[in-house]
Design a protein around this motif. Structure first.
Motif, mmCIF file in Angstrom:
data_model
loop_
_atom_site.group_PDB
_atom_site.id
_atom_site.type_symbol
_atom_site.label_atom_id
_atom_site.label_comp_id
_atom_site.label_asym_id
_atom_site.label_seq_id
_atom_site.Cartn_x
_atom_site.Cartn_y
_atom_site.Cartn_z
ATOM 1 N N UNK A 195 50.113 8.886 78.909
ATOM 2 C CA UNK A 195 49.528 10.039 79.582
ATOM 3 C C UNK A 195 48.133 9.825 80.118
ATOM 4 N N UNK A 196 47.618 8.598 80.053
ATOM 5 C CA UNK A 196 46.231 8.355 80.444
ATOM 6 C C UNK A 196 46.101 7.970 81.916
ATOM 7 N N UNK A 199 52.240 19.004 76.374
ATOM 8 C CA UNK A 199 52.871 18.450 75.175
ATOM 9 C C UNK A 199 53.647 17.196 75.592
ATOM 10 N N UNK A 200 53.705 16.186 74.729
ATOM 11 C CA UNK A 200 54.379 14.946 75.131
ATOM 12 C C UNK A 200 55.850 15.140 75.475
ATOM 13 N N UNK A 201 56.546 16.051 74.759
ATOM 14 C CA UNK A 201 57.962 16.275 75.078
ATOM 15 C C UNK A 201 58.135 17.110 76.340
ATOM 16 N N UNK A 255 47.573 16.549 76.376
ATOM 17 C CA UNK A 255 47.932 17.064 75.054
ATOM 18 C C UNK A 255 47.062 16.493 73.945
ATOM 19 N N UNK A 256 46.138 15.605 74.299
ATOM 20 C CA UNK A 256 45.330 14.931 73.283
ATOM 21 C C UNK A 256 43.901 14.792 73.800
ATOM 22 N N UNK A 257 42.930 14.852 72.887
ATOM 23 C CA UNK A 257 41.533 14.682 73.289
ATOM 24 C C UNK A 257 41.289 13.313 73.925
ATOM 25 N N UNK A 303 40.509 21.528 77.191
ATOM 26 C CA UNK A 303 40.281 20.115 77.533
ATOM 27 C C UNK A 303 39.957 19.974 79.021
ATOM 28 N N UNK A 304 40.631 20.761 79.848
ATOM 29 C CA UNK A 304 40.340 20.720 81.283
ATOM 30 C C UNK A 304 38.903 21.130 81.556
#
Length: 339
Positions: free
Chosen positions: A34-35, A63-65, A76-78, A151-152
């Motif tokens: 996701x990066x 979310x990853x799913x 979905x992650x910092x 996060x955005x």
């Protein structure tokens, strides 16, 4: 000055023109984490040099799913914040506003493991059958959108868009073709809207900037949603603090669509007039004259350009020449306008 190149203010944000790059998946997070990768840096940075007033990043999974593909961008992650911050810096240094589309693919996700949807109905024979979401999973997903909005903000985005179109999770809840639930999230329009209502409320608790929602205004299938039905939902969105409806169409179920230049503009016009809310028009808009007609006749407030900006990162310059309008360019490109 052509209307296409007039500044446009949305809440606390002023765009330098009314050209927005529509979110389009790049499927380029090659490590499947996701990066942000080099492709994203070049792709989005070049469109900012091209003088689009707003760039909305591709569908970015909360979310990853919920990824459309394993190569989708994630939020979905910092750990995603650093790369996204770099993209906002590259975009905004050229005077372009940076937006991001927060998304969950629902039953159209193609990642490993179980996928989720309002009802256990596959999109088609080529897709997995999803697991119907429990109320606890619905709450978790609503919270994931809210955390993604935080996060955005940390990454420096000016604007958020919720992806409620093209048959992905929010759209699946909104349409009776894909939502067969018998609890408070299914049945009536109010119930089918409940999931999006909860997401908007959760996001608005932390996000003060402009908020868009992309919808599929027509399902192109008997028994599905129409732009007239979406007028009611657009009014609800407006009451909740949504600033603009990004009006697309289709893809909640397999359906035959016969596209033509500007084929989705009437849907934008219907929702803009019926709900008295700002709209964005998208779909085979390829020329400055075409964009100017849409704005000049109050059929939309923003023009979202998709494939044409894939073909030509500097399309705004071409549109400006067509409309006999001068626009600023980077100093490095100034010689292009002198003979």
């Amino acid at each position: 000055m052509a209307k296409l190149f007039e500044p446009y203010t949305i809440r606390n944000l002023t765009l330098k023109n009314r050209i927005a790059m529509a979110p389009m998946c790049m499927y380029s997070s090659d490590k499947e984490d996701g990066k942000v990768e080099d492709w994203h840096r070049v792709h989005y940075g070049s469109r900012a040099v091209g003088q689009s007033g707003l760039i909305i990043l591709e569908a970015t999974a909360v979310q990853p799913q919920g990824r459309i593909s394993a190569q989708d961008l994630g939020i979905w992650d910092d750990a995603h914040i650093e790369g996204l911050t770099e993209l906002t810096r590259l975009i905004k240094q050229h005077g372009t506003a940076a937006g991001i589309q927060l998304a969950h693919a629902g039953r159209k996700a193609t990642v490993d493991g179980d996928i989720q949807a309002p009802s256990a109905i596959a999109f088609s024979d080529e897709y997995k059958t999803p697991v119907a979401m429990s109320k606890e999973e619905i709450t978790e997903t609503v919270n994931a959108f809210a955390v993604a909005a935080n996060r955005a903000a940390d990454a420096g985005f000016d604007l958020l868009e919720l992806h409620g179109a093209h048959g992905y999770l929010i759209n699946e809840f909104l349409s009776p073709l894909s939502n067969h639930r018998i609890d408070e999230y299914g049945g009536s329009a109010e119930n089918r809207y409940r999931f999006l209502r909860e997401i908007i409320d959760a996001v608005r608790d932390t996000w003060e900037g402009p908020l868009f929602v992309r919808i599929s205004a027509e399902d192109y299938t008997e028994g599905g949603m129409t732009s007239e039905q979406y007028v009611e939902m657009a009014k609800w969105m407006k009451d909740q603090g949504v600033d603009l409806i990004d009006v697309s169409s289709g893809a909640v179920v397999p359906a035959k669509i016969n596209p033509f230049p500007g084929y989705q503009v009437p849907y934008s016009e219907t929702i803009r007039t019926g709900a008295e809310i700002a709209t964005g028009a998208v779909g085979l808009i390829t020329s400055g004259l075409q964009a100017e007609e849409i704005l000049g006749n109050d059929r939309a407030d923003l023009i979202l350009i998709g494939r044409e900006l894939l073909r030509d990162a500097y399309w705004p310059y071409q549109a400006a020449r067509e409309l006999h309008t001068e626009i600023e360019s980077p100093v490095q490109y100034g010689r292009a306008w002198t003979f």
